[in-house]
Scaffold this motif. Structure first.
Motif, PDB file in Angstrom:
ATOM      1  N   SER A  52       0.828  -1.203   0.000  1.00 23.10           N
ATOM      2  CA  SER A  52       0.000   0.000   0.000  1.00 23.10           C
ATOM      3  C   SER A  52       0.867   1.261   0.000  1.00 23.10           C
ATOM      4  O   SER A  52       2.083   1.204   0.128  1.00 23.10           O
ATOM      5  CB  SER A  52      -0.920  -0.004   1.215  1.00 23.10           C
ATOM      6  N   ARG A  53       0.205   2.397  -0.098  1.00 26.97           N
ATOM      7  CA  ARG A  53       0.925   3.662  -0.227  1.00 26.97           C
ATOM      8  C   ARG A  53       1.868   3.925   0.930  1.00 26.97           C
ATOM      9  O   ARG A  53       2.991   4.400   0.749  1.00 26.97           O
ATOM     10  CB  ARG A  53      -0.072   4.821  -0.295  1.00 26.97           C
ATOM     11  N   ASP A  54       1.400   3.610   2.137  1.00 31.77           N
ATOM     12  CA  ASP A  54       2.226   3.900   3.312  1.00 31.77           C
ATOM     13  C   ASP A  54       2.989   2.681   3.811  1.00 31.77           C
ATOM     14  O   ASP A  54       3.677   2.758   4.827  1.00 31.77           O
ATOM     15  CB  ASP A  54       1.373   4.467   4.437  1.00 31.77           C
ATOM     16  N   GLY A  55       2.854   1.577   3.113  1.00 33.92           N
ATOM     17  CA  GLY A  55       3.580   0.363   3.475  1.00 33.92           C
ATOM     18  C   GLY A  55       2.933  -0.448   4.575  1.00 33.92           C
ATOM     19  O   GLY A  55       3.485  -1.464   4.988  1.00 33.92           O
ATOM     20  N   SER A  56       1.755  -0.044   5.034  1.00 39.88           N
ATOM     21  CA  SER A  56       1.132  -0.738   6.165  1.00 39.88           C
ATOM     22  C   SER A  56       0.444  -2.034   5.765  1.00 39.88           C
ATOM     23  O   SER A  56       0.204  -2.898   6.616  1.00 39.88           O
ATOM     24  CB  SER A  56       0.118   0.186   6.844  1.00 39.88           C
ATOM     25  N   ARG A 101      -4.651   2.653  -6.354  1.00 42.79           N
ATOM     26  CA  ARG A 101      -5.296   1.706  -5.460  1.00 42.79           C
ATOM     27  C   ARG A 101      -4.388   0.539  -5.144  1.00 42.79           C
ATOM     28  O   ARG A 101      -3.682   0.024  -6.016  1.00 42.79           O
ATOM     29  CB  ARG A 101      -6.585   1.179  -6.087  1.00 42.79           C
ATOM     30  N   PHE A 102      -4.434   0.079  -3.916  1.00 47.00           N
ATOM     31  CA  PHE A 102      -3.748  -1.136  -3.491  1.00 47.00           C
ATOM     32  C   PHE A 102      -4.581  -2.305  -3.999  1.00 47.00           C
ATOM     33  O   PHE A 102      -5.717  -2.498  -3.585  1.00 47.00           O
ATOM     34  CB  PHE A 102      -3.644  -1.153  -1.962  1.00 47.00           C
ATOM     35  N   GLN A 103      -4.045  -3.076  -4.918  1.00 48.53           N
ATOM     36  CA  GLN A 103      -4.856  -4.096  -5.562  1.00 48.53           C
ATOM     37  C   GLN A 103      -3.991  -5.237  -6.052  1.00 48.53           C
ATOM     38  O   GLN A 103      -2.766  -5.114  -6.131  1.00 48.53           O
ATOM     39  CB  GLN A 103      -5.583  -3.476  -6.760  1.00 48.53           C
ATOM     40  N   THR A 104      -4.646  -6.330  -6.383  1.00 50.12           N
ATOM     41  CA  THR A 104      -3.923  -7.515  -6.838  1.00 50.12           C
ATOM     42  C   THR A 104      -4.194  -7.840  -8.295  1.00 50.12           C
ATOM     43  O   THR A 104      -3.762  -8.878  -8.788  1.00 50.12           O
ATOM     44  CB  THR A 104      -4.291  -8.726  -5.961  1.00 50.12           C
ATOM     45  N   THR A 105      -4.907  -6.964  -8.973  1.00 53.94           N
ATOM     46  CA  THR A 105      -5.122  -7.153 -10.410  1.00 53.94           C
ATOM     47  C   THR A 105      -4.075  -6.355 -11.171  1.00 53.94           C
ATOM     48  O   THR A 105      -3.244  -5.673 -10.585  1.00 53.94           O
ATOM     49  CB  THR A 105      -6.510  -6.658 -10.819  1.00 53.94           C
ATOM     50  N   GLU A 106      -4.141  -6.418 -12.485  1.00 50.92           N
ATOM     51  CA  GLU A 106      -3.191  -5.676 -13.309  1.00 50.92           C
ATOM     52  C   GLU A 106      -3.634  -4.240 -13.575  1.00 50.92           C
ATOM     53  O   GLU A 106      -3.027  -3.552 -14.385  1.00 50.92           O
ATOM     54  CB  GLU A 106      -2.980  -6.402 -14.640  1.00 50.92           C
ATOM     55  N   ALA A 107      -4.652  -3.769 -12.884  1.00 51.35           N
ATOM     56  CA  ALA A 107      -5.184  -2.430 -13.143  1.00 51.35           C
ATOM     57  C   ALA A 107      -4.323  -1.348 -12.508  1.00 51.35           C
ATOM     58  O   ALA A 107      -4.831  -0.460 -11.835  1.00 51.35           O
ATOM     59  CB  ALA A 107      -6.628  -2.339 -12.665  1.00 51.35           C
ATOM     60  N   TYR A 108      -3.010  -1.427 -12.695  1.00 43.73           N
ATOM     61  CA  TYR A 108      -2.114  -0.371 -12.256  1.00 43.73           C
ATOM     62  C   TYR A 108      -1.916   0.617 -13.402  1.00 43.73           C
ATOM     63  O   TYR A 108      -2.039   0.275 -14.571  1.00 43.73           O
ATOM     64  CB  TYR A 108      -0.776  -0.962 -11.825  1.00 43.73           C
ATOM     65  N   ASP A 109      -1.601   1.841 -13.033  1.00 53.08           N
ATOM     66  CA  ASP A 109      -1.536   2.901 -14.035  1.00 53.08           C
ATOM     67  C   ASP A 109      -0.192   2.965 -14.756  1.00 53.08           C
ATOM     68  O   ASP A 109      -0.128   3.348 -15.927  1.00 53.08           O
ATOM     69  CB  ASP A 109      -1.800   4.254 -13.362  1.00 53.08           C
ATOM     70  N   TYR A 110       0.872   2.640 -14.053  1.00 51.37           N
ATOM     71  CA  TYR A 110       2.207   2.826 -14.611  1.00 51.37           C
ATOM     72  C   TYR A 110       3.020   1.541 -14.436  1.00 51.37           C
ATOM     73  O   TYR A 110       2.922   0.883 -13.407  1.00 51.37           O
ATOM     74  CB  TYR A 110       2.923   3.991 -13.915  1.00 51.37           C
ATOM     75  N   TRP A 111       3.834   1.255 -15.439  1.00 49.28           N
ATOM     76  CA  TRP A 111       4.612   0.017 -15.457  1.00 49.28           C
ATOM     77  C   TRP A 111       6.055   0.302 -15.846  1.00 49.28           C
ATOM     78  O   TRP A 111       6.333   1.183 -16.659  1.00 49.28           O
ATOM     79  CB  TRP A 111       4.016  -0.961 -16.477  1.00 49.28           C
ATOM     80  N   GLY A 112       6.961  -0.486 -15.247  1.00 52.05           N
ATOM     81  CA  GLY A 112       8.339  -0.444 -15.681  1.00 52.05           C
ATOM     82  C   GLY A 112       8.571  -1.386 -16.845  1.00 52.05           C
ATOM     83  O   GLY A 112       7.640  -2.057 -17.303  1.00 52.05           O
ATOM     84  N   GLN A 113       9.807  -1.443 -17.299  1.00 48.22           N
ATOM     85  CA  GLN A 113      10.165  -2.260 -18.453  1.00 48.22           C
ATOM     86  C   GLN A 113      10.511  -3.690 -18.079  1.00 48.22           C
ATOM     87  O   GLN A 113      10.585  -4.553 -18.956  1.00 48.22           O
ATOM     88  CB  GLN A 113      11.347  -1.632 -19.196  1.00 48.22           C
ATOM     89  N   GLY A 114      10.747  -3.934 -16.817  1.00 49.57           N
ATOM     90  CA  GLY A 114      11.007  -5.298 -16.376  1.00 49.57           C
ATOM     91  C   GLY A 114      12.482  -5.597 -16.177  1.00 49.57           C
ATOM     92  O   GLY A 114      13.358  -4.960 -16.778  1.00 49.57           O
ATOM     93  N   THR A 115      12.752  -6.561 -15.318  1.00 41.68           N
ATOM     94  CA  THR A 115      14.112  -7.048 -15.092  1.00 41.68           C
ATOM     95  C   THR A 115      14.068  -8.576 -15.065  1.00 41.68           C
ATOM     96  O   THR A 115      13.177  -9.164 -14.458  1.00 41.68           O
ATOM     97  CB  THR A 115      14.710  -6.477 -13.787  1.00 41.68           C
TER      98      THR A 115
END
Length: 121
Positions: A52-56, A101-115
């Motif tokens: 989550s946003r605050d790590g809690s 939102r703290f979530q477990t689906t792929e509905a995140y707004d921003y993504w990195g390129q991967g490692t």
């Protein structure tokens, strides 16, 4: 906009460890939850962990519980995934993602390129 850059992947023997980092830039990192996902060859992308946003609050998929730890350092605008006791089946490209939102689906707004993480047996 939030830009995300993952690092820390590599080739490791089974039982080894890595620390994956997700460095953010752009908007205020602490406003975003972070998820780590992975995609193995020929498989769909799956969530590994989220924070989550605050790590809690954190979430782990069953296959990594007790082995992986997600954390974040908002002052450093970085999130981490400590991966221990690696198994060959952990081999995949690992992505971090950020979203409101703290979530477990792929509905995140921003993504990195991967490692890439490769675990040899």
């Amino acid at each position: 906009q939030v830009q995300l850059v993952e690092s820390g992947g590599g080739l490791v023997q089974a039982g080894g460890s890595l620390r994956l980092s997700c460095a953010a830039s752009g908007r205020t990192f602490s406003n975003y939850a972070v998820g780590w996902f992975r995609q193995a060859p020929g498989k769909e992308r799956e969530i590994v962990a989220a924070i989550s946003r605050d790590g809690s609050s954190t979430y782990y998929t069953d296959s990594v519980k007790g082995r992986f730890t997600i954390s974040r350092a908002n002052a450093k605008i970085t999130a981490y995934l400590q991966v221990n006791s690696l198994k060959p089946e952990d081999t995949a490209v690992y992505y971090c993602a950020a979203g409101r939102r703290f979530q477990t689906t792929e509905a995140y707004d921003y993504w990195g390129q991967g490692t890439q993480v490769t675990v040899s047996s």
